[in-house]
Design a protein around this motif. Structure first.
Motif, PDB file in Angstrom:
ATOM      1  N   MET A   1       0.824  -1.172   0.000  1.00 42.92           N
ATOM      2  CA  MET A   1       0.000   0.000   0.000  1.00 42.92           C
ATOM      3  C   MET A   1       0.877   1.248   0.000  1.00 42.92           C
ATOM      4  SD  MET A   1      -3.205   0.396   2.507  1.00 42.92           S
ATOM      5  CE  MET A   1      -3.020  -1.323   2.865  1.00 42.92           C
ATOM      6  N   LEU A   2       1.800   1.299  -0.927  1.00 41.30           N
ATOM      7  CA  LEU A   2       2.739   2.408  -1.003  1.00 41.30           C
ATOM      8  C   LEU A   2       2.524   3.168  -2.294  1.00 41.30           C
ATOM      9  CD1 LEU A   2       5.891   0.466   0.179  1.00 41.30           C
ATOM     10  CD2 LEU A   2       4.457   1.956   1.528  1.00 41.30           C
ATOM     11  N   SER A   3       2.901   4.414  -2.322  1.00 39.46           N
ATOM     12  CA  SER A   3       2.766   5.233  -3.516  1.00 39.46           C
ATOM     13  C   SER A   3       3.853   4.907  -4.517  1.00 39.46           C
ATOM     14  CB  SER A   3       2.849   6.712  -3.120  1.00 39.46           C
ATOM     15  OG  SER A   3       4.177   7.015  -2.736  1.00 39.46           O
ATOM     16  N   ALA A   4       3.870   5.668  -5.616  1.00 38.38           N
ATOM     17  CA  ALA A   4       4.862   5.417  -6.657  1.00 38.38           C
ATOM     18  C   ALA A   4       6.277   5.567  -6.133  1.00 38.38           C
ATOM     19  CB  ALA A   4       4.642   6.381  -7.820  1.00 38.38           C
ATOM     20  N   LEU A   5       6.449   6.339  -5.043  1.00 42.55           N
ATOM     21  CA  LEU A   5       7.775   6.484  -4.460  1.00 42.55           C
ATOM     22  C   LEU A   5       8.352   5.143  -4.062  1.00 42.55           C
ATOM     23  CD1 LEU A   5      10.035   8.274  -3.296  1.00 42.55           C
ATOM     24  CD2 LEU A   5       8.696   8.416  -1.171  1.00 42.55           C
ATOM     25  N   ILE A  33      12.058   2.494   2.662  1.00 44.23           N
ATOM     26  CA  ILE A  33      10.720   3.015   2.892  1.00 44.23           C
ATOM     27  C   ILE A  33       9.808   1.864   3.296  1.00 44.23           C
ATOM     28  CG2 ILE A  33       8.798   4.282   1.889  1.00 44.23           C
ATOM     29  CD1 ILE A  33      11.376   5.903   2.169  1.00 44.23           C
ATOM     30  N   VAL A  34       9.054   2.054   4.387  1.00 43.81           N
ATOM     31  CA  VAL A  34       8.133   1.031   4.852  1.00 43.81           C
ATOM     32  C   VAL A  34       6.758   1.653   5.040  1.00 43.81           C
ATOM     33  CG1 VAL A  34       9.960  -0.277   5.977  1.00 43.81           C
ATOM     34  CG2 VAL A  34       8.697   1.442   7.281  1.00 43.81           C
ATOM     35  N   THR A  35       5.781   0.819   5.387  1.00 52.42           N
ATOM     36  CA  THR A  35       4.408   1.273   5.565  1.00 52.42           C
ATOM     37  C   THR A  35       4.217   1.722   7.007  1.00 52.42           C
ATOM     38  OG1 THR A  35       3.736  -0.363   3.931  1.00 52.42           O
ATOM     39  CG2 THR A  35       1.996   0.646   5.250  1.00 52.42           C
ATOM     40  N   LEU A  37       2.447   4.390  10.120  1.00 52.60           N
ATOM     41  CA  LEU A  37       1.095   4.769  10.523  1.00 52.60           C
ATOM     42  C   LEU A  37       0.544   5.914   9.688  1.00 52.60           C
ATOM     43  CD1 LEU A  37       1.194   4.619  14.430  1.00 52.60           C
ATOM     44  CD2 LEU A  37       0.151   3.001  12.860  1.00 52.60           C
ATOM     45  N   THR A  38       1.426   6.824   9.273  1.00 52.78           N
ATOM     46  CA  THR A  38       0.963   7.982   8.507  1.00 52.78           C
ATOM     47  C   THR A  38       1.393   7.901   7.049  1.00 52.78           C
ATOM     48  OG1 THR A  38       2.926   9.169   9.285  1.00 52.78           O
ATOM     49  CG2 THR A  38       0.881   9.508  10.495  1.00 52.78           C
ATOM     50  N   GLY A  39       1.597   6.692   6.561  1.00 53.70           N
ATOM     51  CA  GLY A  39       1.985   6.526   5.164  1.00 53.70           C
ATOM     52  C   GLY A  39       3.410   6.035   5.038  1.00 53.70           C
ATOM     53  N   ASP A  40       4.031   6.346   3.912  1.00 53.87           N
ATOM     54  CA  ASP A  40       5.391   5.897   3.654  1.00 53.87           C
ATOM     55  C   ASP A  40       6.342   6.547   4.651  1.00 53.87           C
ATOM     56  OD1 ASP A  40       4.099   4.769   1.556  1.00 53.87           O
ATOM     57  OD2 ASP A  40       4.818   6.215   0.074  1.00 53.87           O
ATOM     58  N   SER A  41       7.100   5.726   5.363  1.00 51.52           N
ATOM     59  CA  SER A  41       7.987   6.219   6.410  1.00 51.52           C
ATOM     60  C   SER A  41       9.356   5.569   6.282  1.00 51.52           C
ATOM     61  CB  SER A  41       7.408   5.912   7.801  1.00 51.52           C
ATOM     62  OG  SER A  41       6.125   6.473   7.958  1.00 51.52           O
ATOM     63  N   LYS A  42      10.364   6.240   6.841  1.00 47.46           N
ATOM     64  CA  LYS A  42      11.692   5.655   6.885  1.00 47.46           C
ATOM     65  C   LYS A  42      11.736   4.590   7.972  1.00 47.46           C
ATOM     66  CE  LYS A  42      14.079   9.806   5.250  1.00 47.46           C
ATOM     67  NZ  LYS A  42      15.059  10.864   5.577  1.00 47.46           N
ATOM     68  N   LEU A  43      12.469   3.537   7.689  1.00 45.03           N
ATOM     69  CA  LEU A  43      12.542   2.415   8.608  1.00 45.03           C
ATOM     70  C   LEU A  43      13.058   2.830   9.980  1.00 45.03           C
ATOM     71  CD1 LEU A  43      12.251  -0.617   9.052  1.00 45.03           C
ATOM     72  CD2 LEU A  43      14.520  -0.932   8.079  1.00 45.03           C
ATOM     73  N   ARG A  44      14.020   3.731   9.995  1.00 50.26           N
ATOM     74  CA  ARG A  44      14.629   4.129  11.263  1.00 50.26           C
ATOM     75  C   ARG A  44      13.668   4.918  12.156  1.00 50.26           C
ATOM     76  NH1 ARG A  44      17.457   9.153  11.725  1.00 50.26           N
ATOM     77  NH2 ARG A  44      19.167   8.039  12.704  1.00 50.26           N
ATOM     78  N   ASP A  45      12.525   5.403  11.600  1.00 45.71           N
ATOM     79  CA  ASP A  45      11.567   6.176  12.380  1.00 45.71           C
ATOM     80  C   ASP A  45      10.404   5.342  12.904  1.00 45.71           C
ATOM     81  OD1 ASP A  45      12.985   8.535  12.044  1.00 45.71           O
ATOM     82  OD2 ASP A  45      11.946   9.060  10.186  1.00 45.71           O
ATOM     83  N   MET A  46      10.442   4.032  12.704  1.00 39.96           N
ATOM     84  CA  MET A  46       9.351   3.169  13.154  1.00 39.96           C
ATOM     85  C   MET A  46       9.522   2.831  14.625  1.00 39.96           C
ATOM     86  SD  MET A  46       7.279   2.643  10.599  1.00 39.96           S
ATOM     87  CE  MET A  46       6.421   1.116  10.909  1.00 39.96           C
ATOM     88  N   ALA A  47       8.475   3.103  15.429  1.00 44.77           N
ATOM     89  CA  ALA A  47       8.545   2.803  16.855  1.00 44.77           C
ATOM     90  C   ALA A  47       8.388   1.313  17.125  1.00 44.77           C
ATOM     91  CB  ALA A  47       7.472   3.593  17.604  1.00 44.77           C
ATOM     92  N   ALA A  48       7.525   0.633  16.361  1.00 39.60           N
ATOM     93  CA  ALA A  48       7.336  -0.807  16.503  1.00 39.60           C
ATOM     94  C   ALA A  48       8.360  -1.532  15.629  1.00 39.60           C
ATOM     95  CB  ALA A  48       5.918  -1.194  16.098  1.00 39.60           C
TER      96      ALA A  48
END
Length: 726
Positions: A1-5, A33-35, A37-48
């Motif tokens: 569920m990711l955009s063209a990015l 880039i991962v999925t 909570l607020t859309g496409d996010s950097k892996l290092r910013d994932m809390a879970a």
């Protein structure tokens, strides 16, 4: 569920060396880039905790299905039925407690059944994203353990056409696999076609020899047409998946270790009735009993840029057909037909002062029908709806995320009378759940991060747990549903830390999970059944009393799970990597006697170790060449559900693996990729604790009457990429 990015970032991620998890690549981690909570996010910013399995990783392992390919990741296991069927398990929870997402929608294929696998073509997967812990904010009911997200391979480069031909052979079960893919990108009009197939005869091990009726056949086809523009993208994809697995019932051939001449007449009799013998275990045709599974899917995936935000809209239709043939190859006994309409719409926007916000709705409508002569669950209708809002904000070195969700689900069971007696009741249940999550990442330094997340999960009971009334051949028992069950709720806390440097990387993730109303099946006596009958509604006495199997009733209690995953990668020199992971989970039912205090199907503690030497990355003929030696050590699992003989302890075992791979370059381009894997080098006789065949009695004339896992297996893979300018 990711955009063209996602497609461009996937190409970047796949250039990373597969010597260790992408998570530890300090120089690359910002690009993954991962999925979120607020859309496409950097892996290092994932809390879970999140793990990424790259396309290179998938190619470099030996597997018989896509779940088998990802089950080597820390915290991930599989409930297997031979070599053809695998169900994912995350941190000790499986079945309807985790969600599989493919083509942007949740995969729905009657995953409540023990013998039901995942209907996904592994050749059509570019990478796998593993989210651990409750993900109910994004996906609603059932995502209590986490989510497996399968991402498609990237499209062909602009104004090029690309093709890919791959094949593999496995020595143990004679598996022949192949896939042909061709796609193009003409001025960002993209298209893609793929056909895959897989055939395997019976597998063997040093105890059982060849395991009769363990062969399977798999075929898949997919077609995609889409457009990519500055405003976003729109893709329409159709896919078809067919699986024909034979069912191992334990009626092994008792003369396998004796002379065959004295039993020639018996062989002829068995072959006439479709049973496997010593003479035909190496054939690729199915025996009796067997299943035939067809899965059709159409998905329309859209992403539209609106101002500083993105509107995502996905609609999908799935039809799952599952037929079971017992006495005749021409007449099915069980036939489940399931129709599912998925919908997902969300808007994601970036706001001033480092805020990102997302809100949306998603859910599904489902219709399940019984078209066979035997019945286990009633026909039913399901409507599921969820609304959510999430946000994240960066404050200096701290990245905070959180959100809230409301879910509602309606289940309606249809009544069924059989021979003048009521088999299934007509009833309706409504379930509502409020879930939430809050967490954060503290980037202490550029190399060291701390993570903390608290989340609440929700799962509504499925129709099997509410309305079953029949023999479940996958569990070899008579199952009775309980329509008074309440939904499961969980609280989970995750604490993690990771460090990466030029020569050393490490990660640890600890979790504690408390589940209320945990649903399980417990054995009941005839006397208990008579007592409970007024609360269970009408049951068909004749069908129940004619069964010689034990009777199980779905009930609920409280449970808690504690565990951790740890990973260390040491690379003293650029070309040498020593990677180790350890996973552990302790899963218990609360307020239960000693023989019932552990949850069934809990994976054993597991240590995985790989020593990999990368020979070259820039050779003129051989490129990305490596050799690796691996150890897979499963410790003894003594925390088992002993009541009613449901489980027995599983002894420890250690498997040795050897692998190698290389790209062959001609004219400066990769022309061929070769991969060689040798699994279970010592031909170790072992039983995985999550193998359902561990409890199947096999009469093969030896003192060992249960089914063991696969013995030594050597796999050769060949991949040929082609490309042309358009």
């Amino acid at each position: 569920m990711l955009s063209a990015l996602w497609y461009s970032m996937t190409m970047t991620a796949q250039t990373v060396s597969d010597s260790t998890d992408i998570f530890f690549k300090h120089l690359e981690i910002d690009q993954v880039i991962v999925t979120g909570l607020t859309g496409d996010s950097k892996l290092r910013d994932m809390a879970a905790p999140v793990n990424i399995v790259s396309h290179k990783d998938l190619l470099s392992v030996s597997s018989t299905n896509i779940i088998d390919a990802v089950a080597h990741q820390p915290g991930v296991s599989q409930i297997s039925t031979g070599s053809g069927i695998s169900k994912p398990v995350i941190r000790g929870l499986g079945y309807n407690r985790l969600i599989v997402v493919n083509d942007g929608i949740r995969q729905e294929g009657q995953q409540w059944g023990d013998e039901h696998g995942i209907e996904i073509d592994g050749q059509d997967i570019g990478s796998v994203e593993i989210q651990k812990g409750p993900a109910s904010l994004m996906y609603g009911s059932d995502a209590m353990a986490g989510v497996l997200i399968f991402h498609r391979p990237p499209f062909a480069p602009l104004n090029e056409m690309a093709a890919n031909i791959s094949s593999e052979y496995q020595t143990n079960n004679g598996l022949l696999g192949y896939s042909v893919n061709v796609g193009g990108n003409k001025e960002n009009i993209v298209w893609d076609l793929r056909y895959s197939g897989k055939h395997a005869h019976a597998y063997k091990n040093p105890v059982n020899g060849y395991v009769p009726n363990s062969q399977f056949r798999e075929q898949a086809f997919s077609a995609l047409l889409g457009i990519i523009r500055d405003w976003g993208h729109s893709h329409l994809k159709f896919s078809y998946f067919n699986l024909v697995p034979s069912i191992i019932e334990g009626e092994g051939h008792e003369h396998e270790h004796e002379g065959e001449e004295a039993h020639e007449g018996e062989h002829e009799h068995e072959e006439e009735h479709g049973h496997q013998t010593v003479d035909n275990v190496k054939t690729y045709g199915h025996g009796l009993p067997y299943q035939r599974v067809n899965h059709y899917k159409v998905v329309w995936d859209n992403s539209i840029r609106l101002g500083n935000g993105n509107l995502k809209a996905i609609v999908g239709y799935q039809q799952n057909q599952r037929k079971e043939f017992e006495e005749s190859a021409d007449e099915y006994s069980l036939y489940f037909q399931q129709h599912t309409l998925n919908y997902d719409m969300r808007y994601q926007i970036e706001l001033p002062k480092n805020w990102k916000v997302a809100t949306g709705i998603n859910g599904m409508y489902q219709r399940s029908l019984n078209k066979g002569e035997e019945f286990l669950i009633p026909a039913y209708n399901l409507f599921d709806f969820g609304i959510f809002a999430t946000a994240d904000k960066r404050i200096g070195k701290v990245h905070l995320t959180g959100g809230v969700r409301l879910d509602t689900r309606k289940l309606h069971s249809e009544a069924l009378a059989e021979d003048g007696e009521l088999r299934f009741n007509d009833f309706t249940r409504h379930f509502t759940g409020v879930t939430g999550s809050i967490g954060g990442v503290w980037h202490v330094t550029d190399r060291f991060n701390l993570r903390l997340n608290l989340s609440r999960g929700f799962r509504a009971p499925n129709m099997s747990e509410l309305g079953s009334n029949g023999i479940h051949h996958g569990t070899h028992r008579y199952e009775i549903g309980n329509r008074d069950l309440d939904p499961e709720f969980s609280w989970q806390a995750d604490l993690g830390a990771d460090f990466s440097s030029e020569y050393f990387s490490a990660q640890v993730s600890l979790f504690a999970n408390r589940i209320s109303n945990y649903i399980y099946a417990r054995r009941i006596s005839d006397a208990q059944l008579s007592t409970l009958r007024p609360t269970l509604g009408h049951l068909q006495d004749k069908n129940l009393h004619s069964s010689s199997l034990d009777t199980y009733l779905f009930d609920a209690g409280d449970a808690r799970l504690l565990g951790f995953e740890a990973q260390v990668d040491v690379h003293p020199i650029h070309c040498l990597h020593f990677n180790n992971t350890f996973s552990y989970v302790d899963a218990r039912q609360l307020h239960q006697p000693a023989d019932k205090k552990y949850l069934p199907m809990t994976p054993a503690p597991r240590w995985l170790s790989d020593l990999k030497y990368e020979i070259t990355h820039s050779g003129r003929i051989f490129n990305n060449t490596y050799v690796a030696f691996g150890i897979d050590c499963n410790l003894k699992q003594s925390h088992v559900y002993l009541a009613d003989g449901t489980e027995t302890p599983t002894p420890a075992y250690t498997l040795l693996h050897l692998s190698a791979g290389t790209d062959i370059m001609i004219g400066g381009k990769r022309r061929v990729s070769l991969y060689l894997n040798a699994d279970n080098l010592t031909n170790k006789a072992y039983q995985n604790h999550l193998s359902r065949l561990k409890y199947v009695e096999l009469d093969n004339g030896t003192q060992h009457n249960s089914v063991y896992n696969m013995g030594r297996n050597i796999t050769l893979k060949l991949v040929i990429p082609l490309s042309w300018e358009l």
